[in-house]
Design an enzyme around this catalytic site. Structure first.
Site: not given
Lengths: 326, 447
Positions: B251, B324, B82-83, B328, B343, B198, B113
């Site tokens: 994923h 996922d 969700l940044r 961006h 992504g 991952h 992240n």
């Protein structure tokens, strides 16, 4: 790989020259014929100087190059075009300007042709989508270097009279080489048989699917070939263990007289330059005036680039004079 | 605990019962597919089935007629970015929540992240607070597995779990050091915490930008071999066997990974996995002429792997489908391919793409929806994801047949990096409810 066709120009119906992959054999043939005619013209030919009169060519090199940028610059000048060469070092990138910012800025100055080299595969393609004029790919990453393949073909054709049916060995660092990819496309399209010879660490996956035969032994791969095309070992791109040492590489994959003896007696030696003497090619072999056509390749480079600039600008509409096409 | 600055809940209207009647109830948790209704009181499902009708509803209930459309548990998306905090120009919890609600996602779990990285209690609490303030869908997070995602020192796993972290992962990176991973799994086992990987051998992924093969050779883009995935999974499976920990591979994208997970499950290891829509709906050819919207991590694979992922979903080896979601901005994608961020956004395409195997006849509707509802809920330990009495009233009303073309311009997500623009699909979200509260209604539908 190529811009949208322009029906007005059946000679070369593409807006850009981004690679060999999307060209037909007939289109390649026409470019080579045109280049061949330029190769025979005196360098101060007056008719040639009218071809790009009033046209602007920008050489935009994001990766350092001497011979290619000089060759394009001379080609544009011999056709009477206005040409500037820009080496965009990392400084502009450090200032935060992106590839497309640079392209848009230059595009605003309305160049007819942009000749672009970039270290990233696909970067020239990306740039071509954002500019109004024509774009020539002067080398993008490991992807393509179409004018190099054309000049190699012209050199071969002038020496041996044909491409069809020839057996060509491309040797060395295929993995990192855009020259190899463009040459494989061109030579296979024109009916030549292509072998690639390299240690497996320098061969990209599934290269055989591009229609070539794969060899890891120079002694077998060079047998009976008409052309030996050496590639530069791209030491600057070697992040990691591709080959253990240049000494071992030269011993097994460097071209010397002993290995050359396996090729046809009159086989030609080619190299796109710049050479690593003593790494992929023995110095004496490189300079052998009977076998090596390396200097001729450079000479043909100018003629081929004149042909490409000519062919692409025939597509353009604009203020430049359209009379006096040869 | 609600911060004092927040407005109080709207009085009483919340508490009026809601009766959704005349629906096709599809509940994968119980394999139920029947006509009926759902009665909601105070955000909780209090009755389900044929007896919930317009006539039987309480007098004060708000009644909505579903006209025979599918009413299913709201989707649980176990992998989104969700940044926020840090990259709010790409997405925020607000815009991500809008996108989720429109995509039928009523619960989502975001990766750690962010900037700063969620590797302490304050980070977990920040997400929880922003979720409450936004008050649209339920938002959870994973904690980092190692501090700063550096792959060295463990985070305070038990404290983070107590604060609400649903699991632990280093996000876009595999934990490279096998001893660190071994300790992480062993420590996690003490608290039965979920460890999410991952799965990609970093040494092989380093410098690569797409699947290794003929296409990467032609494009001159450094490739990542498909076996980089199964190598990491197989390494981890030894550690899982040794530790007894709960392990989830994110994923997955290759046939070999499906087989490795299948064997691990047969062996009885506590292993689960998910995949994302691109890995069963697209292959590497999508990249075409260096299209960066088709650059993913793990990369899109060849057609044989794509089919294997679709088959793994159909036979149940793959437990879940997660979006996922990786927003961006243009500047991250309009660059040479190798430099582009990997992504795609996924919240608003999750459902129609997940439904493609159903429309192709490869999966039943129940099986397809199971991957989006009760399976992720069970893995994450959440009570939602089922149409059960006593469960939170997180629900979606779906028109599973409606055909249309995906139109990215209409997406709520702040970023538009989707390779699905213009794709013809079938299946659309009509309404979304969280705790019985309407959070989305398709244009033309009554909220």
């Amino acid at each position: 790989m190529i811009g949208s066709p322009n029906a007005a120009n059946a000679f070369f119906p593409h807006r850009h020259l981004l690679g060999i992959e999307a060209l037909s054999a007939a289109e390649i043939e026409r470019l080579l014929d045109l280049a061949n005619s330029y190769a025979d013209l005196p360098k101060d030919d007056e008719r040639a100087r009218r071809v790009l009169r009033g046209r602007t060519v920008i050489n935009l090199f994001f990766e350092t190059s001497t011979r290619t940028s000089t060759s394009f610059e001379l080609a544009a000048k011999r056709l009477g075009g206005d040409v500037i060469t820009m080496s965009v070092s990392t400084s502009a990138i450090k200032k935060g300007e992106t590839l497309l910012d640079t392209a848009m800025t230059l595009n605003a100055m309305k160049p007819d042709v942009m000749v672009v080299r970039h270290s990233e595969s696909g970067a020239v393609n990306l740039l071509s989508q954002k500019v109004d004029g024509s774009v020539i790919n002067a080398g993008d990453g490991r992807h393509e270097h179409p004018t190099q393949a054309l000049l190699d073909a012209l050199t071969i054709r002038r020496r041996l009279g044909k491409l069809d049916g020839l057996l060509v060995a491309i040797c060395g660092d295929i993995l990192h080489s855009r020259v190899a990819r463009s040459n494989i496309y061109l030579l296979t399209k024109m009916g030549a048989r292509v072998r690639v010879i390299a240690p497996l660490t320098l061969l990209p996956s599934n290269i055989d699917r591009m229609g070539v035969e794969v060899f890891t032994d120079m002694k077998k791969g060079l047998k009976d070939v008409d052309i030996v095309m050496m590639l530069r070992l791209q030491l600057e791109r070697m992040q990691g263990a591709y080959v253990p040492s240049t000494r071992e590489y030269f011993r097994f994959f460097g071209l010397d007289y002993a290995k050359l003896a396996l090729a046809k007696p009159d086989a030609l030696i080619m190299h796109p330059g710049p050479m690593n003497r003593g790494v992929e090619i023995d110095s004496e072999v490189a300079d052998d005036i009977n076998r090596s056509v390396i200097r001729e390749q450079v000479e043909m480079g100018v003629a081929v680039r004149m042909a490409c600039l000519d062919a692409l600008t025939r597509n353009l509409t604009g203020n430049a004079p359209q009379e006096s096409r040869s | 605990m609600t911060p004092p600055s927040l407005p109080a809940r709207p009085p009483k209207k919340q508490d009026r019962p809601l009766a959704l009647v005349n629906a096709r109830l599809v509940d994968p948790a119980t394999n139920r597919d029947e006509t009926g209704g759902i009665l909601v009181e105070n955000g909780v499902i209090v009755a389900t089935g044929a007896q919930v009708t317009r006539a039987n509803a309480p007098d004060d209930a708000e009644i909505q007629d579903c006209h025979g459309q599918v009413l299913a548990p709201g989707f649980i998306d176990m992998r989104v970015q969700l940044r926020e905090p840090g990259e709010e120009h790409k997405e925020t919890i607000e815009t991500g929540s809008l996108a989720a609600a429109a995509g039928g996602v009523t619960s989502m779990v975001c990766l750690p992240n962010t900037e700063p990285i969620i590797d302490d209690v304050a980070g977990v609490q920040f997400i929880a607070r922003r979720a409450r303030e936004t008050r649209r869908v339920k938002i959870y997070c994973y904690g980092a597995l190692t501090q700063g995602l550096e792959g060295k020192d463990l985070v305070e796993m038990a404290l983070l779990a107590d604060s609400g972290a649903l699991g632990f992962t280093d996000g876009l990176h595999a934990v490279r050091d096998v001893q660190v991973m071994r300790r992480a799994l062993t420590y996690a086992r003490s608290f039965d915490a979920l460890v999410i990987q991952h799965p990609e051998e970093p040494g092989l992924a380093n410098g690569g930008a797409m699947n290794n093969g003929e296409l990467s050779t032609r494009l001159g883009i450094p490739g990542i071999p498909a076996y980089a995935e199964v190598m990491m999974i197989e390494r981890d499976l030894h550690l899982v066997r040794g530790s007894g920990a709960r392990y989830h591979a994110s994923h997955i994208s290759t046939a070999a990974a499906v087989e490795a997970i299948r064997k691990a499950k047969q062996e009885g290891l506590r292993v689960t996995c998910d995949t994302a829509p691109p890995y069963f709906s697209l292959n590497e050819n999508e990249i075409g002429d260096y299209r960066t919207f088709a650059k993913l991590s793990p990369p899109l694979r060849g057609e044989a792997d794509r089919r294997a992922i679709a088959a793994g979903l159909a036979d149940g080896v793959i437990d879940c489908i997660a979006s996922d979601h990786a927003p961006h901005d243009v500047e991250s994608k309009r660059v040479p391919f190798a430099q582009a961020e990997p992504g795609i956004i996924g919240l608003e395409t999750l459902f129609p793409i997940a439904l493609e195997p159903y429309h192709k006849g490869a999966m039943s509707l129940l099986a397809a929806l199971r991957c989006l509802t009760c399976r992720p809920a069970d893995i994450l330990g959440l009570p939602q994801g089922r149409l059960a009495k006593g469960a939170p009233a997180d629900m979606v009303l779906l028109d599973i047949e409606r055909p249309y073309r995906i139109d990215v311009a209409k997406f709520r997500s702040k970023s538009k990096n989707s390779p699905y623009d213009g794709r013809p699909v079938q299946g659309i979200v009509l309404k979304t409810f969280v705790d019985g509260r309407p959070v989305f209604a398709l244009e033309g539908e009554r909220a």
